[in-house]
Design a protein around this motif. Structure first.
Motif, PDB file in Angstrom:
ATOM      1  N   PHE A   4       1.045  -0.540  -0.321  1.00 12.09           N
ATOM      2  CA  PHE A   4       0.144  -0.215   0.156  1.00 12.09           C
ATOM      3  C   PHE A   4       0.761   1.580  -0.125  1.00 12.09           C
ATOM      4  CE2 PHE A   4      -2.407  -3.308   2.327  1.00 12.09           C
ATOM      5  CZ  PHE A   4      -3.560  -3.473   1.101  1.00 12.09           C
ATOM      6  N   PRO A   5       0.322   2.873  -0.838  1.00 15.54           N
ATOM      7  CA  PRO A   5       1.183   3.481  -0.743  1.00 15.54           C
ATOM      8  C   PRO A   5       1.573   4.603   0.434  1.00 15.54           C
ATOM      9  CG  PRO A   5      -0.554   3.420  -2.556  1.00 15.54           C
ATOM     10  CD  PRO A   5      -0.489   2.648  -1.923  1.00 15.54           C
ATOM     11  N   MET A   6       2.348   5.082   1.049  1.00 18.83           N
ATOM     12  CA  MET A   6       2.166   5.656   1.893  1.00 18.83           C
ATOM     13  C   MET A   6       3.462   6.815   1.653  1.00 18.83           C
ATOM     14  SD  MET A   6       2.512   4.099   6.237  1.00 18.83           S
ATOM     15  CE  MET A   6       1.189   2.793   6.236  1.00 18.83           C
ATOM     16  N   THR A   7       3.182   7.686   2.336  1.00 23.53           N
ATOM     17  CA  THR A   7       3.758   8.291   2.117  1.00 23.53           C
ATOM     18  C   THR A   7       4.856   9.286   3.095  1.00 23.53           C
ATOM     19  OG1 THR A   7       2.912  10.071   3.510  1.00 23.53           O
ATOM     20  CG2 THR A   7       1.977  10.877   1.547  1.00 23.53           C
ATOM     21  N   VAL A   8       6.192   9.624   3.921  1.00 22.93           N
ATOM     22  CA  VAL A   8       7.945   9.554   4.313  1.00 22.93           C
ATOM     23  C   VAL A   8       6.763   9.979   5.761  1.00 22.93           C
ATOM     24  CG1 VAL A   8       9.049  10.316   4.382  1.00 22.93           C
ATOM     25  CG2 VAL A   8       9.358   9.720   2.158  1.00 22.93           C
TER      26      VAL A   8
END
Length: 158
Positions: A4-8
């Motif tokens: 799943f994409p996640m920001t820093v």
């Protein structure tokens, strides 16, 4: 295994919460349970049962965070060249063509979405309508209030 994409920033916030749960909250709960045990009969001991219940929630949240971080694909949009195209992690400035109002959204993972802070899920209708589009493009987004026309006036990799 789905990633799943996640920001820093989203990953950092989860790591911070995980650290707090493991180093502050978990030891406090263990202490609370030990204190409550000293009060005698555990069947009638409300403090003991409350502490055990809190321990269950805490351990569940630790497992949930570890799972999310394990499945996260952390994307640092500041390291991706800005070609004016809307991708995951960018901050998009939109102009509502009808009202001349500007609005800014950052496109983030599902767990990071927070509309009060203009952080919208990559799976939201607005984000789905924006992904892949470029600056100076006009788009129509279906909202609960009907169709809204926007112009993409800026894409920032912050």
């Amino acid at each position: 295994m789905n990633q799943f994409p996640m920001t820093v920033q989203g990953a950092d916030a989860l790591r911070e919460e995980l650290n707090y749960l493991k180093t502050v909250k978990r030891p406090r709960i263990v202490n609370d349970i030990a204190d409550a045990r000293e009060h005698g009969d555990l069947k009638e001991n409300a403090e003991y049962h409350a502490a055990r219940e809190e321990q269950g929630f805490c351990e569940g949240r630790i497992q949930e965070i570890e799972g999310k971080l394990g499945n996260a694909q952390v994307i640092d949009v500041s390291k991706i060249p800005n070609n004016g195209k809307v991708i995951f992690g960018v901050t998009v400035t939109l102009l509502n063509i009808d009202t001349d109002e500007e609005v800014k959204y950052q496109i983030v993972g599902d767990d990071e979405a927070d509309i009060k802070n203009n952080r919208i899920s990559v799976n939201s209708p607005i984000a789905r309508g924006l992904i892949g589009k470029e600056v100076d493009t006009e788009i129509e987004i279906k909202t609960p209030g009907g169709l809204v026309e926007y112009e993409i006036i800026a894409v920032d990799h912050i």
